[in-house]
Design an enzyme around this catalytic site. Structure first.
Site, PDB file in Angstrom:
ATOM      1  N   GLU A 147      -9.166   3.925  -1.905  1.00 39.87           N
ATOM      2  CA  GLU A 147      -7.967   3.753  -2.713  1.00 39.87           C
ATOM      3  C   GLU A 147      -8.285   3.056  -4.027  1.00 39.87           C
ATOM      4  OE1 GLU A 147      -4.594   2.215  -0.665  1.00 39.87           O
ATOM      5  OE2 GLU A 147      -5.178   3.085   1.284  1.00 39.87           O
ATOM      6  N   GLU A 172      -9.962   4.084   4.172  1.00 36.68           N
ATOM      7  CA  GLU A 172      -9.138   4.807   3.201  1.00 36.68           C
ATOM      8  C   GLU A 172      -9.605   4.394   1.818  1.00 36.68           C
ATOM      9  OE1 GLU A 172      -4.963   4.278   3.922  1.00 36.68           O
ATOM     10  OE2 GLU A 172      -4.992   5.601   5.678  1.00 36.68           O
ATOM     11  N   GLU A 213      -9.547  12.676   7.785  1.00 37.07           N
ATOM     12  CA  GLU A 213      -9.514  14.009   7.187  1.00 37.07           C
ATOM     13  C   GLU A 213     -10.875  14.690   7.226  1.00 37.07           C
ATOM     14  OE1 GLU A 213      -6.754  13.814   3.456  1.00 37.07           O
ATOM     15  OE2 GLU A 213      -7.582  11.810   3.828  1.00 37.07           O
ATOM     16  N   ARG A 228      -6.930   4.019  13.655  1.00 41.34           N
ATOM     17  CA  ARG A 228      -6.005   5.143  13.804  1.00 41.34           C
ATOM     18  C   ARG A 228      -5.348   5.180  15.184  1.00 41.34           C
ATOM     19  NH1 ARG A 228      -4.905   6.381   8.624  1.00 41.34           N
ATOM     20  NH2 ARG A 228      -6.784   6.976   7.467  1.00 41.34           N
ATOM     21  N   ASP A 287      -8.751   0.387   2.462  1.00 40.10           N
ATOM     22  CA  ASP A 287      -7.692  -0.009   3.387  1.00 40.10           C
ATOM     23  C   ASP A 287      -8.092   0.437   4.792  1.00 40.10           C
ATOM     24  OD1 ASP A 287      -5.164  -1.173   3.942  1.00 40.10           O
ATOM     25  OD2 ASP A 287      -4.295   0.815   4.116  1.00 40.10           O
ATOM     26  N   GLN A 328      -2.733   2.475  15.207  1.00 46.13           N
ATOM     27  CA  GLN A 328      -1.673   2.873  14.282  1.00 46.13           C
ATOM     28  C   GLN A 328      -0.764   3.933  14.888  1.00 46.13           C
ATOM     29  OE1 GLN A 328      -3.228   4.450  10.612  1.00 46.13           O
ATOM     30  NE2 GLN A 328      -1.208   4.847   9.738  1.00 46.13           N
ATOM     31  N   THR A 340      -8.466  -5.589   4.575  1.00 43.55           N
ATOM     32  CA  THR A 340      -8.399  -4.716   3.411  1.00 43.55           C
ATOM     33  C   THR A 340      -9.434  -5.239   2.424  1.00 43.55           C
ATOM     34  OG1 THR A 340      -6.034  -4.290   3.724  1.00 43.55           O
ATOM     35  CG2 THR A 340      -6.963  -3.802   1.552  1.00 43.55           C
ATOM     36  N   ASP A 372       0.843  -1.192   0.000  1.00 45.50           N
ATOM     37  CA  ASP A 372       0.000   0.000   0.000  1.00 45.50           C
ATOM     38  C   ASP A 372       0.881   1.246   0.000  1.00 45.50           C
ATOM     39  OD1 ASP A 372      -2.623   1.179   0.055  1.00 45.50           O
ATOM     40  OD2 ASP A 372      -2.184   1.820   2.087  1.00 45.50           O
TER      41      ASP A 372
END
Length: 401
Positions: free
Chosen positions: A192, A190, A349, A228, A224, A231, A248, A117
């Site tokens: 992608e 995410e 975001e 958070r 993905d 992580q 994923t 990734d």
């Protein structure tokens, strides 16, 4: 023209013809299929019935044999399917092999060999930096010199529709004296774009940007999933691990590169000029528009054409140290984020690190995902004559751990 009665403006027209694997109720055997309009052509049966030379590649219930066969065979299959669906003499022979799209169950289309990734959206990198380091104004010093990536876990790449179990792990909130263990409280997505490798490469041999289309079969959508809080605590100093490796999700239909000729655009201007092995003479930016829906509500529409690093550059960097490609390798773009607020490709975001909840219908708000939430990511691209090439969607719901 086609003898099929295709719905107007279908995203699965004859200029698309993506590949996937499906089954139907009462028949658990997995088949290779091609969605066209609101139906799926059972390609396994059609190839056998027409005695196509490539029929043996489609009998294993997975795309890997076809992926490994290489570009000449890919072209032969695509041209054959187009001929079958446009020449009336095939109509009676193929009609029994058409199944309503609404009646099929899709599966992971290929056995995933490796998963990598990337982190290739400049706007996403800038946003993440501003969220985690409010005083930071610059990208990491290496970001514009090479496509940054992490090596993920192929065994937890799952088909669209597979529930995502909320992961557990260590998390240490800012200011806490010690970490605690429990379910992630900051579960994220995410949005992608993924690239599926067909033809392998020899260990110790780099793949150039110019050889991208000789190795990569097609394009899919990727979610993905990211914890958070896990992580943030574990990525000191190494990269993502448990915060990413739990799931994923991948869309069911793999759109071949041949279907995306009208979507190809020049990538963004790169400054500084990349090193020689990352330069390319071909336009391999892709004008894809993604849509992210949370519980059916559109929350963002990220543009893929803004990605700083292109897929050929990612592939060249992935192999420049001699790492080999294998059939079924999947590499993903990293979060797709545009410059506007409604173009952000993650909840991190959209909620600005949880500090700015965003609105949903019915007076609801979200920062990160709650149990029961369902996320669907779809995409389309320009096709010939004003048509749109559809990618379907990658969808999954969150269930408690």
């Amino acid at each position: 023209m086609t003898w099929l009665d295709l719905p107007e403006n279908t995203p699965f027209g004859l200029d698309n013809l993506p590949y996937g694997v499906f089954s139907v109720a009462g028949a658990p055997e997995r088949r290779v299929g091609v969605p066209v309009g609101d139906q799926v052509l059972d390609l396994t049966a059609a190839a056998a019935g027409t005695a196509a030379a490539f029929a043996p590649l489609l009998t294993g219930g997975v795309l890997n044999p076809l992926l490994a066969a290489g570009p000449p065979t890919w072209r032969e299959v695509r041209e054959s399917v187009r001929e079958w669906l446009t020449e009336p003499r095939y109509a009676d022979q193929l009609r029994p092999h058409l199944v309503p799209l609404a009646e099929v169950t899709t599966h992971l289309a290929f056995d995933v060999a490796d998963y990598v990734d990337f982190y290739s959206s400049e706007q996403h990198a800038l946003n993440a930096g501003a969220i985690f380091r409010p005083d930071a104004t610059e990208l990491p010093p290496n970001w514009k010199h090479l496509p940054i990536a992490y090596h993920g876990r192929a065994g937890t790449v799952v088909a669209s529709g597979t529930p995502v179990v909320r992961p557990h792990g260590q998390r240490k909130p800012r200011g806490a004296d010690a970490p605690t263990f429990g379910p992630s409280r900051r579960l994220d997505i995410e949005a992608e774009v993924g690239f599926v490798v067909g033809v392998p490469s020899t260990p110790g041999t780099a793949v150039s940007t110019e050889d991208f289309a000789a190795h990569v079969f097609g394009v899919c959508l990727v979610n993905d999933w990211s914890a958070r809080d896990l992580q943030a605590w574990e990525s000191q100093p190494l990269g993502p691990f448990l915060g990413k490796s739990f799931a994923t999700s991948v869309s069911p239909w793999i759109v071949p590169l041949a279907a995306l000729e009208h979507a190809r655009v020049a990538g963004p201007r790169q400054d500084p000029v990349p090193l020689d092995y990352l330069r390319t003479s071909e336009k391999w930016g892709l004008d894809l528009t993604l849509e992210i829906r949370l519980n059916g509500h559109l929350v963002s529409s990220p543009p893929f054409a803004t990605q700083y690093w292109t897929a050929p550059q990612q592939l060249a960097h992935l192999t420049v140290n001699g790492a080999s490609l294998r059939t079924g390798d999947l590499f993903a773009s990293g979060t797709v984020t545009g410059p506007e607020r409604d173009q952000r490709g993650s909840l991190l975001e959209l909620s600005w690190g949880g500090r700015e909840p965003f609105a949903l219908p019915g007076g609801l708000t979200r920062t990160f995902l709650e149990d029961g939430d369902e996320v669907a990511i779809s995409a389309s691209a320009p096709g010939p004559g004003g048509t749109r090439i559809g990618f379907g969607e990658v969808r999954a719901a969150v269930v408690p751990g």
